[in-house]
Design an enzyme around this catalytic site. Structure first.
Site, mmCIF file in Angstrom:
data_model
loop_
_atom_site.group_PDB
_atom_site.id
_atom_site.type_symbol
_atom_site.label_atom_id
_atom_site.label_comp_id
_atom_site.label_asym_id
_atom_site.label_seq_id
_atom_site.Cartn_x
_atom_site.Cartn_y
_atom_site.Cartn_z
ATOM 1 N N THR A 11 11.292 27.781 24.221
ATOM 2 C CA THR A 11 11.534 29.174 24.602
ATOM 3 C C THR A 11 10.895 30.165 23.640
ATOM 4 O OG1 THR A 11 13.639 28.564 25.585
ATOM 5 C CG2 THR A 11 13.379 30.866 25.007
ATOM 6 N N THR A 86 14.854 24.175 22.075
ATOM 7 C CA THR A 86 16.191 23.826 21.568
ATOM 8 C C THR A 86 16.809 22.651 22.316
ATOM 9 O OG1 THR A 86 17.287 25.409 23.036
ATOM 10 C CG2 THR A 86 16.645 26.208 20.857
#
Ligand code: ASP
Length: 330
Positions: A11, A86
């Site tokens: 991200t 993540t």
């Protein structure tokens, strides 16, 4: 002091596309601007994966690519940062910790919940925190910096899909908390290390959760074809529904066929104690292995690591319960 930064995807460097978030941000330009005028300006080099990935797509092949990159640039930098999505960051950081026990330079892994272009993003504090940690002279081995905390790389787990404080290390204290000044916790690194490890390869490791009412038939179906190793995520300290007809036998048959079964816990704070309750007694007798306090991520990466080293059978069980890089407290 030079830092080598490897961007693998995630991200942090993504932009919005008609199909959803995907890699495409100008990471180098952003970081240069972020650090211009600071003591860290011009002290780093950035390299990006040729094919940037959403870490949901990461495999042991990507772990190997990261390890190879870090070794390739080992002599050119004093510290190393891996920018990663993540979702599977905790698997990768654990995997790096086993493969890099002989690396001798700090490696800090980080990512972000928001892309770098979003107002209020956590990308900036996470990357600058990782830089600070990596250049502090106080990090040994592989660590994760996220949400104002520095954590052991093979003890972390993603605890939130949205919070900036997205990672934790449930079994051990943090290494440091940010602040003015940072608060460091003295933390001896442990583990026997691994000399000259063979590269990561993909292996067939099955992760299976028991649930109330799971049948032996369902479990047997999951074990066919026989995986190379099984992680059985059980209740509490390692308990399974042992009264369920045929369920224990389904597990013991797998062990008899030569596939190691490692019993882990579904609890966030886990300490597996096989045989403490009758409901796990047969597993101990049958040769199941205890995950003790390892996170799922550390255990999974450790099995892939050991299988990649050609370790099989009883030896695998012994190594699972041995501390290689600080991932387990037996
Ligand atoms: N799906 C993203 C990834 O893991 C999520 C993130 O980076 O936060 O690559």
């Amino acid at each position: 002091m030079r830092t080598h930064i490897l961007y693998t995807g995630g991200t942090l460097g993504m932009v919005s596309t008609p199909d959803g978030l995907a890699p495409g941000a100008d990471l180098t330009g952003w970081l240069n601007q972020l650090l211009s005028g600071t003591e860290l300006a011009g002290t780093f080099d950035i390299l990006s994966f040729e094919h940037l990935i959403d870490s949901a797509n990461a495999t042991p092949d990507d772990w190997r690519r990261i390890v190879d990159d870090l070794w390739q640039y080992r002599d050119d930098a004093d510290s190393f940062i891996v920018l990663h999505g993540t979702d599977t960051l905790a698997y990768t950081s654990a995997a790096l910790s086993y493969a890099l026990t002989g690396f001798g330079k700090p490696v800090v892994v980080t990512g972000a919940q928001y892309s770098l272009g979003v107002v209020g993003t956590d990308a900036a504090p996470n990357v600058t925190g990782a830089l600070r940690a990596a250049t502090s002279g106080r990090v040994n081995g592989v660590a994760v910096f996220f949400g104002h905390k520095l954590l052991r790389g093979n003890r972390v787990t993603k605890v939130s899909s949205w919070a900036f404080n997205g990672f934790d290390s449930p079994a051990v204290p943090v290494l440091a908390r940010t602040g003015a000044p940072w608060q460091w916790v003295d933390n001896e690194s442990t583990g026997c290390g691994w000399l000259d490890p063979a590269p990561y390869q993909r292996h067939d490791v099955l992760v299976v959760d028991v649930s109330p009412g799971i049948s032996a038939r369902r479990l047997r179906a999951a074990f066919d074809p026989l995986p190379e190793a099984v992680i059985l995520r059980s209740f509490g300290v390692g308990n399974i529904p042992s009264d369920e007809p045929g369920l224990v036998d389904a597990i013991l048959d797998v062990i008899s066929a030569g596939t190691p079964v490692v019993v882990a816990s579904q609890c966030m704070h886990a300490d597996v104690q096989l045989g403490k309750y009758q409901s796990s007694h047969a597993l101990t007798e049958g040769g199941a292995i205890s995950a003790h306090d390892m996170t799922l991520e550390a255990l999974y990466a450790k099995l892939i690591f050991l299988l990649s080293q050609g370790i099989r059978g009883e030896q695998l069980g012994r190594w699972i319960e041995t501390d290689i890089a600080g991932e387990i407290n037996v």
